[in-house]
Design a protein around this motif. Structure first.
Motif, short mmCIF file in Angstrom:
data_model
loop_
_atom_site.label_atom_id
_atom_site.label_comp_id
_atom_site.label_asym_id
_atom_site.label_seq_id
_atom_site.Cartn_x
_atom_site.Cartn_y
_atom_site.Cartn_z
N ALA A 1 21.34 21.72 28.68
CA ALA A 1 21.68 22.22 27.33
C ALA A 1 21.58 21.11 26.29
N LEU A 2 22.00 19.90 26.64
CA LEU A 2 21.88 18.77 25.71
C LEU A 2 20.42 18.45 25.43
N VAL B 1 17.98 20.65 25.56
CA VAL B 1 17.49 21.76 24.72
C VAL B 1 18.00 21.61 23.29
N LEU B 2 19.23 21.13 23.14
CA LEU B 2 19.75 20.86 21.80
C LEU B 2 18.86 19.86 21.08
N GLY B 3 18.41 18.84 21.79
CA GLY B 3 17.48 17.89 21.20
C GLY B 3 16.15 18.52 20.84
N MET B 4 15.74 19.53 21.60
CA MET B 4 14.47 20.20 21.33
C MET B 4 14.49 21.00 20.03
N PHE B 5 15.62 21.60 19.68
CA PHE B 5 15.63 22.55 18.58
C PHE B 5 16.56 22.20 17.42
N ALA B 6 17.67 21.54 17.68
CA ALA B 6 18.63 21.27 16.61
C ALA B 6 18.08 20.41 15.48
N PRO B 7 17.16 19.45 15.73
CA PRO B 7 16.63 18.66 14.62
C PRO B 7 15.65 19.40 13.73
N SER B 8 15.38 20.67 14.01
CA SER B 8 14.30 21.39 13.30
C SER B 8 14.45 21.43 11.78
N PRO B 9 15.66 21.64 11.21
CA PRO B 9 15.75 21.59 9.74
C PRO B 9 15.32 20.24 9.18
#
Length: 402
Positions: A262-263, A265-273
């Motif tokens: 999950a961490l 995956v968080l790196g995969m998508f959370a920085p998108s903005p």
């Protein structure tokens, strides 16, 4: 009386919200094909089979991308996404039945169908880019990718709880996430199907359209975008095919494994903005470069992380996820602006197909590399691939403006 100019932005915002909602729900099924697929194949046929479900899944994703992009070019983008999710429901259900029968071939067949839902999750970013202006393309794309984080982070966290549900129902332990996929892919299809119909378009003329598309993708921005999409996904998929198996083999329980994934995956998508805004502000090429550098750093860290405990592995996989995000957001923004409007869905589909084919190669190759040389060999291979990405960027940068 409300003018057309006033209504258009509101309609665009409403569409973006619906796309984001469907993506947040649908992405909750992503870990079924990746994390659970590798574990299920290992349970059925040993470590050498770990990459097979993911390899077949990404082939299905590539085929689904072609179908959905063909529909998008004819004005049926949303209908194509609904179809992709629906086929994903059928694939996830088949894998559950295959797990009960302990049939690896049926798992692989179901993985192909499951891949179409994964393709629907990721192709939605282009639907968001098409719903806004060129100046805000990166932000819109980043918004949908950020929504992906909601479900994609929750998905691996459900590995332990879904195992308990599967056991309660008398099903094999690794089939639980596929049950989740049946529910969430179906819900995402329903969210999209209840929206307004897509406007109709017309097919591009076959002769001139194909020649123009080849011209877009064989040089300049289009070529760089496709190569970076493929290479970025190759590195990330190769590492993440084996990382869950490596962690389980070294004594990690499913709950902790779910948290670690999950961490990542968080790196995969959370920085998108952030990456989307940077792509709009400075152009997509610097964002692509940052992604390639981060992927190289992650793989170099992986050379040492495997033997240095959980914290080192978390750092390795988190950096890998952020590198993937910058590479994919930058390259997707570049590709969306590289082709003229009539050709854009086709170019987007080819970009998605390149990601799928690269991952199809990466999954089995990663399983073989890890079987022969362990996690160290896998990380070294990823580092070499990241260096190749940097070489592509620098060789093309002089001929491609951002």
């Amino acid at each position: 009386m409300t003018s057309t100019a006033t209504r258009a932005p509101a309609q665009g915002h409403g569409l973006l919200a619906r796309l984001a909602a469907a993506t947040a729900v649908g992405s909750t099924g992503l870990a079924a094909g990746g994390t659970a697929g590798a574990l299920l194949a290992t349970d059925l046929a040993g470590p050498a089979a770990a990459g097979l479900p993911l390899g077949l899944l990404v082939l299905g994703s590539a085929a689904g991308a072609v179908l959905m992009s063909w529909l998008a070019a004819r004005g049926h983008r949303r209908r194509g996404l609904v179809l992709g999710y629906t086929l994903g429901v059928a694939g996830a259900a088949l894998v559950v039945l295959a797990a009960v029968a302990r049939s690896l071939p049926l798992v692989l067949v179901g993985s192909v169908a499951l891949g179409t839902a994964n393709s629907a999750v990721f192709l939605t970013r282009y639907a968001a880019a098409a719903a806004t202006t060129a100046a805000n393309r990166g932000r819109a794309l980043g918004t949908v990718f950020f929504a992906t984080a909601i479900g994609a982070v929750a998905s691996p966290l459900l590995l332990g709880p879904s195992e308990a549900v599967a056991r309660h129902l008398g099903l094999p332990r690794f089939s639980g996430l596929y049950l989740v996929a049946v529910l969430v892919f179906g819900a995402a299809a329903l969210v999209l199907a209840t929206g307004a119909r897509s406007s109709r378009g017309g097919p591009v003329g076959q002769g001139s359209g194909r020649a123009a598309l080849r011209a877009v993708l064989s040089r300049g921005r289009g070529r760089v975008a496709v190569l970076m999409l493929a290479g970025t996904n190759l590195v990330m998929t190769g590492v993440m095919t084996i990382a869950p198996v490596h962690l389980v083999a070294h004594g990690q329980g499913l709950d902790l494994l779910g948290t670690i994934v999950a961490l990542h995956v968080l790196g995969m998508f959370a920085p998108s903005p952030v990456s989307g805004r940077l792509a709009d502000r400075f152009g997509p090429l610097p964002v692509i470069l940052a992604g390639a550098v981060l992927l190289l750093a992650a793989c170099l860290l992986g050379l040492f992380a495997a033997g240095h405990g959980t914290v080192a592995m978390v750092g390795h996989l988190l950096v890998l996820g952020v590198g993937w995000n910058f590479g994919i957001v930058g390259a997707s923004t570049l590709l969306a602006g590289a082709a003229p409007e009539p050709l854009r869905p086709y170019a987007e589909g080819i970009g998605e197909m390149s990601m799928g084919l690269a991952a199809a190669v990466a999954g089995p190759a990663a399983g073989l590399a890890a079987d022969l040389g362990g996690y160290w060999a896998l990380s070294l291979g990823g580092a070499v691939a990241a260096v190749c990405l940097l070489a592509v960027y620098w060789s093309s940068n002089g001929r491609t403006s951002s």
